[in-house]
Scaffold this motif. Structure first.
Motif, PDB file in Angstrom:
ATOM      1  N   ILE A 134     -23.559 -43.900   7.444  1.00 33.17           N
ATOM      2  CA  ILE A 134     -22.612 -43.040   6.729  1.00 33.17           C
ATOM      3  C   ILE A 134     -21.998 -43.746   5.525  1.00 33.17           C
ATOM      4  N   GLY A 135     -21.634 -45.031   5.671  1.00 35.16           N
ATOM      5  CA  GLY A 135     -21.013 -45.776   4.572  1.00 35.16           C
ATOM      6  C   GLY A 135     -21.851 -45.765   3.301  1.00 35.16           C
ATOM      7  N   PRO A 136     -23.129 -46.185   3.364  1.00 37.75           N
ATOM      8  CA  PRO A 136     -23.977 -46.152   2.162  1.00 37.75           C
ATOM      9  C   PRO A 136     -24.180 -44.748   1.600  1.00 37.75           C
ATOM     10  N   MET A 137     -24.206 -43.739   2.491  1.00 30.26           N
ATOM     11  CA  MET A 137     -24.369 -42.358   2.016  1.00 30.26           C
ATOM     12  C   MET A 137     -23.188 -41.940   1.149  1.00 30.26           C
ATOM     13  N   ILE A 138     -21.980 -42.313   1.581  1.00 28.93           N
ATOM     14  CA  ILE A 138     -20.780 -41.970   0.804  1.00 28.93           C
ATOM     15  C   ILE A 138     -20.775 -42.728  -0.525  1.00 28.93           C
ATOM     16  N   ILE A 139     -21.223 -43.997  -0.492  1.00 29.35           N
ATOM     17  CA  ILE A 139     -21.331 -44.789  -1.732  1.00 29.35           C
ATOM     18  C   ILE A 139     -22.280 -44.104  -2.721  1.00 29.35           C
ATOM     19  N   VAL A 140     -23.416 -43.627  -2.210  1.00 32.18           N
ATOM     20  CA  VAL A 140     -24.408 -42.935  -3.053  1.00 32.18           C
ATOM     21  C   VAL A 140     -23.824 -41.676  -3.671  1.00 32.18           C
ATOM     22  N   ILE A 141     -23.057 -40.928  -2.884  1.00 31.72           N
ATOM     23  CA  ILE A 141     -22.429 -39.696  -3.398  1.00 31.72           C
ATOM     24  C   ILE A 141     -21.569 -40.011  -4.612  1.00 31.72           C
ATOM     25  N   GLY A 142     -20.702 -41.031  -4.489  1.00 24.59           N
ATOM     26  CA  GLY A 142     -19.802 -41.388  -5.586  1.00 24.59           C
ATOM     27  C   GLY A 142     -20.521 -41.918  -6.809  1.00 24.59           C
ATOM     28  N   LEU A 143     -21.454 -42.869  -6.607  1.00 24.09           N
ATOM     29  CA  LEU A 143     -22.149 -43.497  -7.737  1.00 24.09           C
ATOM     30  C   LEU A 143     -23.066 -42.517  -8.479  1.00 24.09           C
ATOM     31  N   ASN A 144     -23.635 -41.575  -7.751  1.00 22.33           N
ATOM     32  CA  ASN A 144     -24.487 -40.576  -8.412  1.00 22.33           C
ATOM     33  C   ASN A 144     -23.689 -39.630  -9.307  1.00 22.33           C
TER      34      ASN A 144
END
Length: 417
Positions: A134-144
């Motif tokens: 979940i952590g990396p998924m949330i990071i991807v959401i923000g950076l994208n």
């Protein structure tokens, strides 16, 4: 004797009026706390802000009905859905009705998961949605999302920079309730500066009627759009669990047990489904309002329901929606740079808070999610390698959606013990 009864009745009436007045003030406070973020999502994606406000209020009432009125939560527009909504909007020539269809799919998955949790228990579901996924998924959401925000800010870097600076200043230096209003104050001041610079067309505001029924719109369904949007549920499930847990910690109750996570998920899923049916963005539980609970120390759920009624009423005030649509793009770009960066920081915080071990297995899982979520587009353009699962000739599961699926499967295999 009669005089005493009259005096006593008068005191009771005054006490009721005072209580009701306090409730109204507290409800308005909750409305202000959710307002900035709730209208920002439709402004960024193209949905109607008036419908978003109406859907947020209606969704909150649905949530309270599902949770027996026990959980003091407000539901507003979800940021997690922004990248996939924009993707669907791009593929389907700006037709957001297809995004609505995808959001309904996500809402229905929420509802199914709520029944699953009731049947098998929350722990069995959670083990597939561990923090290293979940952590990396949330990071991807923000950076994208950051390139989109930068593109909006680039229309006028001065206005965007001032708006961003004000928001950051209040966020870091502000205290109490003022800090909760950082977004709203920054957007307002950015708007005022833009007005002075002649960047705002006020003609449409003058021409708009005071009251009007929001332009409700039915969804359209396509498997491609549904496949792009529904995997976001994996990320927002943990967001929901975190919000409900935090809310319970503030109030001093365990809402995961009573009324139960299955009920809170059901309320969230139904609220999201109904919002998409009428033309609004997905709903989610709001941490902003939990912050207001912590400040006021008043945990009465009926105050949140009153705030919901205010939000529904605002949806019918046409001039509010029209004014929101005139907010200049660089103002929203400046505030979005902060918000989207904060989303990524939440992902990092998820990994840190849950004390994820940085062993080889977890590093592989997190690295693959970040690589597929952030780099698939670059890999495709540079090397011509197609990354994703084809759904139709023009649509495939890629980016965050594909990264989420691969991450969950990979984590289940590597950490099966």
């Amino acid at each position: 004797m009669t005089e005493n009864i009259i005096v006593e009745d008068s005191k009771k009436t005054e006490a009721r009026l005072l209580t009701n007045s306090k409730k109204i003030i507290l409800a308005l406070q909750h409305l202000i706390a959710m307002f900035g973020a709730t209208v920002l999502v439709p402004i960024l994606t193209g949905f109607d802000p008036s419908i978003a406000l109406f859907a947020a209020g209606l969704g909150t009432l649905i949530f309270h009905l599902c949770t027996k009125g026990k959980v003091p939560v407000f539901l507003g527009s979800s940021f997690a859905f922004i990248p996939v909504i924009l993707k669907v909007k791009e593929i389907y020539n700006g037709d957001l009705a297809y995004a609505q269809g995808g959001i309904i799919g996500a809402g229905l998955i929420y509802i199914i998961v709520s029944f699953l949790i009731k049947k098998v228990g929350v722990e069995r579901i959670k083990k597939y949605l561990s923090p290293q996924v979940i952590g990396p998924m949330i990071i991807v959401i923000g950076l994208n999302l950051i390139p989109t925000a930068f593109g909006m800010a680039s229309e006028n870097f001065l206005v965007a920079g001032i708006t961003l600076g004000i928001a950051l200043l209040i966020n870091f230096k502000g205290k109490g309730f003022i800090k909760q209003l950082a977004i709203l104050i920054a957007v307002f001041l950015g708007y005022m500066i833009s007005l002075k610079m002649g960047l705002v067309d006020t003609t449409v505001i003058k021409e708009a009627p005071l009251f009007a029924v929001p332009a409700f719109r039915l969804p359209k369904f396509d498997m491609g759009a549904i496949a792009i949007i529904t995997p976001v549920v994996l990320a927002v499930f943990m967001e929901h669990l975190g919000d409900i847990t935090t809310n319970g910690q503030v109030v001093g109750k365990n809402f995961v047990e009573d009324p139960g996570l299955n009920r809170t998920l059901l309320g969230d899923g139904l609220a999201t489904t109904v919002a998409a049916l009428i033309g609004g963005p997905a709903n989610t539980t709001y941490g902003e309002n939990t912050g207001v609970l912590a400040i006021t120390k008043n945990y009465d759920p009926s105050i949140l329901r009153l705030a919901a009624i205010f939000a529904i009423s605002l949806g019918f005030i046409s001039k509010v929606g029209t004014t929101l649509n005139t907010i200049p793009t660089p103002v929203m770009g400046g505030i979005s740079l902060m918000l989207f960066s904060m989303i990524s920081l939440i992902g990092i915080k998820t990994i840190k808070t849950n004390e994820v071990k940085f062993n080889l297995k977890n590093m592989i899982v997190m690295g693959i999610i970040l690589l597929l979520g952030l780099g698939s587009g670059i890999i495709e353009s540079k090397f011509g390698i197609t990354i994703g699962i084809p759904i139709t000739e023009s649509v495939k599961i890629s980016g965050l959606s594909f990264a989420a699926i691969v991450g969950i499967i990979l984590n289940a295999v590597l950490n099966r013990k």
